[in-house]
Design an enzyme around this catalytic site. Sequence first.
Site, PDB file in Angstrom:
ATOM      1  N   LYS A  52       0.843  -1.199   0.000  1.00 36.00           N
ATOM      2  CA  LYS A  52       0.000   0.000   0.000  1.00 36.00           C
ATOM      3  C   LYS A  52       0.879   1.251   0.000  1.00 36.00           C
ATOM      4  O   LYS A  52       0.617   2.206  -0.731  1.00 36.00           O
ATOM      5  CB  LYS A  52      -0.938  -0.008   1.219  1.00 36.00           C
ATOM      6  CG  LYS A  52      -2.055  -1.027   1.055  1.00 36.00           C
ATOM      7  CD  LYS A  52      -2.825  -1.296   2.316  1.00 36.00           C
ATOM      8  CE  LYS A  52      -3.764  -2.486   2.089  1.00 36.00           C
ATOM      9  NZ  LYS A  52      -4.439  -2.950   3.296  1.00 36.00           N
ATOM     10  N   GLN A  96      -4.515  -1.752   9.468  1.00 37.04           N
ATOM     11  CA  GLN A  96      -4.377  -3.060   8.820  1.00 37.04           C
ATOM     12  C   GLN A  96      -5.012  -4.133   9.714  1.00 37.04           C
ATOM     13  O   GLN A  96      -4.641  -4.274  10.878  1.00 37.04           O
ATOM     14  CB  GLN A  96      -2.894  -3.358   8.563  1.00 37.04           C
ATOM     15  CG  GLN A  96      -2.640  -4.642   7.786  1.00 37.04           C
ATOM     16  CD  GLN A  96      -3.231  -4.611   6.373  1.00 37.04           C
ATOM     17  OE1 GLN A  96      -3.123  -3.634   5.658  1.00 37.04           O
ATOM     18  NE2 GLN A  96      -3.881  -5.693   5.983  1.00 37.04           N
ATOM     19  N   ASP A 119     -11.034   2.357   3.621  1.00 37.22           N
ATOM     20  CA  ASP A 119     -11.310   0.914   3.464  1.00 37.22           C
ATOM     21  C   ASP A 119     -12.810   0.666   3.254  1.00 37.22           C
ATOM     22  O   ASP A 119     -13.205  -0.429   2.847  1.00 37.22           O
ATOM     23  CB  ASP A 119     -10.863   0.163   4.723  1.00 37.22           C
ATOM     24  CG  ASP A 119      -9.510  -0.519   4.539  1.00 37.22           C
ATOM     25  OD1 ASP A 119      -9.137  -0.798   3.380  1.00 37.22           O
ATOM     26  OD2 ASP A 119      -8.839  -0.787   5.560  1.00 37.22           O
TER      27      ASP A 119
END
Length: 281
Positions: A52, A96, A119
């Site tokens: 990422k 994460q 997200d």
Amino acid sequence: MAQIIDGKKISSQIKEELKEKVSVMKQEGKTICLAVIQVGDDPASSVYVGNKKKACAYIGIESLSYELPADTTQEKLLALIAELNGRDDVNGILVQLPVPAHIDENAVIRAIDPGKDVDGFHPQNVGALCIGQRGFVSCTPAGIIQLLKRSGIEIAGKECVVIGRSNIVGKPMALLLLRENGTVTVTHSKTKDLREVTRRADILIAAVGKPGMITREYVKEGAVVIDVGIHRNENNKLCGDVDYDDVAPVCSAITPVPGGVGPMTIAMLMLNLVESAALVR
Ligand code: NDP
């Protein structure tokens, strides 16, 4: 011969488009910044976080990295999220997952400002998707819609069957297909006679988490088959939920693993970030 849907190529196209957009935004004085938080040092999570950050650097997005020890308390993590929520120079916040077991994942998701939840996991963003309003959408299913559209596959009016109903893949996938006017059926572990249902699909999305489970008995001739699964087989090679060699000869289009859905997830995260920056400032 089935069309092979090339996720690597399509994700590269999206990243190139975003790179151009970001460069224009920079000329207008707008910078974009993603804060990435990792708790603990799970090797798979470290790879995802690294990828990422690499994608951010490529596109011209700044990234802030917070690597917290595995014994970080929930209070400390929530305090960091609150600080980042309040920072004007941070557009997106990503924790994460999974987080260590002593931390409540849902509390973490709820703590992120929905306007920075790139997200797309916050209940407010999930709710917005449900009622057809604007919001961040979970990256993997959003990437699948892009794969279909950019491969010239029509969704409207098609029988779409999703195998799996998880919050990050199956459910948002079904809602997105519905938004695109597909006729959608969601299946799961309690579905009776799964094959009978999946054989109705013009577009079949496999997000079941079982390596190679979907063989040609589950697939209607000429269907489009999208494989979300990622596994390592007994030879340590990557494979999906679909038995590719068995299914490819009977379908009209299929995503390979690797190189299908996988590369799209990060591309869509980048898209979410650029959109968040364009909207807010
Ligand atoms: P989950 O394990 O959270 O969900 C799996 C779903 O499949 C559940 O809804 C479950 O039903 C259903 N299921 C399990 N067994 C059967 C069965 N025999 N018949 C019908 N349905 C069944 O997985 P995720 O949604 O998180 O992920 C799915 C796959 O996608 C995994 O392989 C994962 O690694 C991969 N993945 C890939 C990503 C990418 O970027 N390419 C991103 C995210 C995930 P029930 O609800 O009843 O238990």
